[in-house]
Scaffold this active site. Sequence first.
Site, PDB file in Angstrom:
ATOM      1  N   ARG A 191      16.267  53.404  52.968  1.00 25.56           N
ATOM      2  CA  ARG A 191      17.275  53.773  51.966  1.00 25.56           C
ATOM      3  C   ARG A 191      18.700  53.421  52.374  1.00 25.56           C
ATOM      4  NH1 ARG A 191      13.319  57.677  52.145  1.00 25.56           N
ATOM      5  NH2 ARG A 191      11.864  57.187  50.477  1.00 25.56           N
TER       6      ARG A 191
ATOM      7  N   GLU B 290       2.897  63.709  54.975  1.00 21.69           N
ATOM      8  CA  GLU B 290       1.523  63.378  54.590  1.00 21.69           C
ATOM      9  C   GLU B 290       0.628  63.127  55.802  1.00 21.69           C
ATOM     10  OE1 GLU B 290       3.351  64.124  51.428  1.00 21.69           O
ATOM     11  OE2 GLU B 290       4.196  62.436  52.523  1.00 21.69           O
TER      12      GLU B 290
ATOM     13  N   TRP C 175      13.486  63.497  54.438  1.00 21.12           N
ATOM     14  CA  TRP C 175      13.697  62.067  54.204  1.00 21.12           C
ATOM     15  C   TRP C 175      14.600  61.758  53.003  1.00 21.12           C
ATOM     16  CZ3 TRP C 175      11.592  60.633  49.480  1.00 21.12           C
ATOM     17  CH2 TRP C 175      10.605  61.477  48.957  1.00 21.12           C
TER      18      TRP C 175
ATOM     19  N   ASN D 285       7.279  68.728  51.398  1.00 16.58           N
ATOM     20  CA  ASN D 285       6.075  69.514  51.165  1.00 16.58           C
ATOM     21  C   ASN D 285       5.457  70.057  52.444  1.00 16.58           C
ATOM     22  OD1 ASN D 285       5.465  66.466  51.289  1.00 16.58           O
ATOM     23  ND2 ASN D 285       3.514  67.368  51.879  1.00 16.58           N
TER      24      ASN D 285
ATOM     25  N   ASP E  58       2.812  69.194  45.637  1.00 15.18           N
ATOM     26  CA  ASP E  58       3.625  68.191  46.346  1.00 15.18           C
ATOM     27  C   ASP E  58       4.993  68.010  45.699  1.00 15.18           C
ATOM     28  OD1 ASP E  58       4.193  66.236  48.351  1.00 15.18           O
ATOM     29  OD2 ASP E  58       3.853  64.684  46.863  1.00 15.18           O
TER      30      ASP E  58
END
Length: 606
Positions: free
Chosen positions: A131, A193, A259, A277, A325
């Site tokens: 990013r 994740e 993030w 999450n 999520d």
Amino acid sequence: MQNHAYAYAWLACAAVATPAIANDELTKLAETPANWAMQTGDYANTRYSKLDQINTENVKDLRVVWQFSTGVLRGHEGSPLVVDNIMYVHGPFPNPVYALDLDNDQRILWSYEPKQDPSVIPVMCCDTVNRGVAYGEGMIILHQADTTVVALDAKTGKEMWKVVNGDPKKGETGTSAPVVIKDKVIVGISGAEFGVRGHITAYNLKDGKQVWRAYTIGPDNEILMDPEKTMSLGKPVGKDSSLKTWTGDQWKIGGGTTWGWYSWDPDLNLFYYGTANPSTWNPVQRAGPDGKPIDQKWTMSIIARNPDTGMAAWAYQMTPFDEWDYDGVNEMILVDDMEIGGNKHNVLVHFDRNGFGYTLDRATGEILVAKPYDKDLNWSTGVVMDKSSPEYGRPQVVPEKSTFLSGQDVNTKNICPAALGFKDQEPAAYSPLTGLFYIPVNNVCMDYEPFKVSYTPGQPYVGATLSMFPPEGQDHTGHVTAWDAAKGEIVWKHDEPFSVWSGILTTAGGIFCHGTLEGYFKCRDQKDGKELFKHRLPSGSIGNVFTYEHKGKQYVGLYSGVGGWAGIGLAAGLDKPTDGLGAVGNYAGLKEFTALGGTLTVYSLP
């Protein structure tokens, strides 16, 4: 009221004790409209530019003046930086950086491509995006995919220092843009994740030495929360505020990564960010010892911290015991003197993945507004606003949309929004001309089926199968929406065929601009959203629109290069509908409009 007074007193003391801003250069650069010195435009994350040469009357005459290929065919998020007539362009893995001389036909002054182990690619959730870089004290700061943070001399590209921020073998990766606040570089981590335990870290800008690290979950001394001084909804968080909301050692692989984007209020000396999450996505495996839901703090939260020490002033959990999520990492936009209920507040505005638009007092974390910013939200009946209620601040879950109540190996149908939220990390913008916020919206719903999963370091720790689709009766999956954050109301919206995954720019010229997934650059009128300009890009855009001035002329630009979560099917060559954590099926039609790319396109008036 006593707790609020205590919080204000503590913040005031912290502000008085704060040393003078060490990085005056960056503050001045950001206040000069000719530059685009931060990914977010300014510390308040407004993404508003005072440039007005391009306006509602002449924006129709925009033309392409130059383009630049990054040489990478994956999703291009973020934007370049422009500092004193040099543009700094970045790309997704392998994370090249280019310095372009705007005074000399965009000649490449230097380029940098880090040497990274390609084994990091499989542990990057939802594409190999980056990013953007940050600028500070004559250096460009890059957060690489493999979590290495490197400072480059802005004039030569020479490495000044390097530090490793995480371990890809455990699933930790780097996708977010760093932020420079005073004399510190602040960096998050990706990988919830994969069961990563989230953290945010400050390094000395001068030499890269670690100053502090605050984990999202765990013991008080590791999450840098004072049980008596750190507040949540007007009350101290209390001892072991995180540990007591997890079962056993689950917190050690509990997610809550960081993030997204970061904003900073220099008067309060607080910076703001969101956490992601909890791991796993299967809520049944995360239930309390009595088999009931448990909050799992401080995932899915907004946290305000002192950048000098890392200590948290306040925290607010938006989606306790997440079952869908709904990461909380989206940007926090800071606006002063917003009148709500007859009183003026300096506020933080946040459009969460869970579909609620929040307006908070940024000194205390008090909730002022919490309303859906899309009418299709159906997983909750609303957020409790009664301060006397034990449920204050909590969204009320519709039982039929609870993936926990449905149970493991049961497919819960038609939940809106989908896991990628009504808005993901693509930033919204604010305009002082209208007092409105402009939101890029994903109009997407999902089916969600949890299943049992075991934790192995470096392996996916998801535990859910998802399918995504438009809301019932609709044939589009995106909007651009104007939002009144004081009232919590949609002022108007315009539909887009696909989700709008591009960050929005507003300007003093009365326009706002964005890209589209199928590959258009559009500029609209801030008053009513009327489309004033449209041009085809080389690829779909998930980049953030930016603007700058050079030799008295205003330019506006953005990346094209389809990818990210929405475009992962194209970016990674996936075609099974449930691939890409459920996104591939919903965006299958993208391949009829766009192909991969990696190009910066810059526009100006004739």
